[in-house]
Design an enzyme around this catalytic site. Structure first.
Site, mmCIF file in Angstrom:
data_model
loop_
_atom_site.group_PDB
_atom_site.id
_atom_site.type_symbol
_atom_site.label_atom_id
_atom_site.label_comp_id
_atom_site.label_asym_id
_atom_site.label_seq_id
_atom_site.Cartn_x
_atom_site.Cartn_y
_atom_site.Cartn_z
ATOM 1 N N GLU A 120 0.830 -1.095 0.091
ATOM 2 C CA GLU A 120 -0.012 0.029 -0.137
ATOM 3 C C GLU A 120 0.960 1.259 0.119
ATOM 4 O OE1 GLU A 120 -2.771 -0.386 3.286
ATOM 5 O OE2 GLU A 120 -3.860 -1.710 2.061
ATOM 6 N N GLU A 265 -5.934 -8.502 0.098
ATOM 7 C CA GLU A 265 -6.222 -8.360 1.825
ATOM 8 C C GLU A 265 -7.709 -8.013 1.642
ATOM 9 O OE1 GLU A 265 -4.161 -5.924 4.200
ATOM 10 O OE2 GLU A 265 -2.267 -6.253 3.213
#
Length: 489
Positions: A120, A265
């Site tokens: 991220e 995720e």
């Protein structure tokens, strides 16, 4: 319309076959930010026992990689954000990383299929910290894979938070990449496309519910109880489909509508917030697994969904800056116990009816550290020692509507003390707290609040080292060496 018994059996068989095929790509995230991690061999067995066929790691931690040798599990190995600058500015560093973390383990039987460059890195809350280094690091890693002769087997990706794209109207068809990183994302996506990579996205309906008080809670789930969102001819009854298709639209608008997408995720925490509990986590995770088990995909991307659940095991050393729930994403507790009933599709097709716990877990003695009954709660030392315990252990199960939210003040103090005591391997000196605590053989757990006992693991030794200074650590090592020398003699 009535069905014969043979037709019913055939129908069930066909459904299970579909289930096995459509979720054959189910994986799990294996995080290791734990003071006492389960033995890697145990974790690999848990993954296989529960029907997971892939695993995503956040770094190339050596013991984890060794345990995955000849396991048959597909592996996505990660590169932490802190390494991006080094890999971006040095081709040699990228080559060394690939040699150590890919070539060496592939040659030993680890089935590495992806390298995740960063985690991220474009998250808006990072304020651009990795904007200049992620893409160059990605290019250098790809070049290193090519040089090592691995680029046909190992592909590159950059796990991104869903905040890299947005829709001003909330409709997926209005989705596009975030304006401040639009050009960067297009360049990155083109590179992934040119090198047969995949776009990896992390989607969290829980976070939307946590951060937005106006978010419709039912829209996070898959039961069909929410008000649908209509987008042209497409109807969306859950956030996952809508969010996923917002990405698909962003890719399509920019000429990459066929780029493979991986959900890196997705999950739901079980503690640390009013909306984080076992019931809601089971509802979300089972609903999601059943949803993708149909193989229908989403309106804009029909077909099987490639996904990694987050997460396999709780991690008691994760940062709680985003919220106390961060340490409770696991479908298993720190000691490998299932938190609730969950049927991963691939496991169901193999005849399993629920999660399989970790095997051969050894615990420390059945004893706990609690507040002495005679202590006056008005004593300032109580507050000071609790603050110390919680800052050095894990008290995220305490608070409003958490698993230990019903404890009284004394119970809260005892929980904090015991958390510190267990994290320090039940060392007697870790249950002193200025004379306010005592060790008991009576389990203080109550209701949903579990006063844990720490597991035995060699990894626990590393936690104790944190209490040593450099000089003390050197003396300890010297003492061990002298002992070994005398033993040999």
């Amino acid at each position: 319309m009535a069905f014969s018994s043979s037709e019913k059996v055939l129908g069930i068989f066909c459904f299970l076959c579909l289930l096995a095929i459509s979720v054959s790509g189910i994986g799990a995230n294996w995080g290791t930010q734990c003071s006492h991690p389960l033995p890697p061999d145990t974790v690999v067995k848990m993954l296989k026992d529960n029907g997971f066929q892939k695993v995503k790691l956040f770094d190339g931690e050596e013991s984890s990689m060794h345990a995955l040798k000849k396991s048959g599990l597909e592996v996505m190995v990660g590169i932490p954000n802190e390494m991006l600058l080094m890999l971006a500015t040095s081709v040699k560093s990228a080559e060394n990383w690939v040699s150590k973390n890919c070539s060496a383990f592939i040659n030993s039987g680890v089935n590495i299929r992806y390298v995740a460059v960063g985690n991220e890195p474009f998250l808006s809350s990072y304020n651009g910290s990795f904007l200049q280094t992620t893409f160059p690091a990605l290019r250098n890693v790809q070049s290193a894979l090519i040089k090592a002769g691995l680029s046909n087997q190992v592909k590159v990706t950059v796990p991104s938070n869903a905040d890299v794209y947005q829709s001003p109207t909330g409709k997926p068809s209005d989705g596009d990449f975030r304006t401040d990183i639009h050009d960067l994302m297009i360049g990155l996506v083109k590179f992934l496309n040119d090198n047969a990579g995949a776009f990896t996205v992390n989607i969290y309906p829980f976070i939307s519910l946590y951060t937005d008080p106006d978010f419709p809670a039912e829209y996070a789930f898959f039961d069909g109880n929410s008000s649908p969102v209509q987008d042209g001819s497409n109807t969306y009854t859950n956030m996952f489909d809508a969010n996923y298709d917002t990405l698909i639209w962003a890719l399509k608008k920019n000429g990459f509508g066929n780029l493979p997408v991986i959900v890196g995720e997705i999950g739901w925490p079980t503690d640390g917030d009013v909306n984080a509990n076992n019931q809601m986590a089971q509802r979300f995770n089972q609903g999601f697994l059943s949803h993708i088990a149909t193989g229908r995909g989403t309106p804009m991307r029909p077909g099987p969904v490639d996904v990694y659940l987050f997460s396999l095991i709780d991690e008691d050393e994760k940062s709680i800056q985003p919220g106390n729930f961060e340490r409770h994403w696991g479908i298993f507790t720190y000691d490998g116990l299932p938190k609730y009933q969950l049927n991963p599709g691939a496991a169901t097709s193999r005849g399993l009816t629920g999660l399989v716990k970790a095997s051969n877990i050894q615990y420390l003695d059945k004893k706990w550290c609690v507040l002495k009954p005679s202590v006056n709660l008005a004593d300032q030392k109580v507050q000071d020692t609790v603050s110390y315990a919680c800052s050095n252990a894990d008290c995220t199960c305490l608070g409003y509507m958490t698993s230990c939210g019903s404890l009284d003040i004394r119970g809260n103090v005892s929980y904090a003390y015991n958390s510190y005591y267990q994290k320090n391997d039940q060392d007697d000196t870790a249950c002193d707290f200025s004379g306010l605590a005592t060790i008991t053989n009576r389990d203080p757990s109550t209701g949903t609040c579990r006063f844990g006992i720490m597991i035995e693991t060699d990894f626990g030794f590393s936690w104790k080292l944190n209490r040593f200074g450099i000089r003390e650590f050197g003396l300890l090592i010297l003492g061990i060496m002298v002992h070994l020398f005398l033993t040999v003699l």
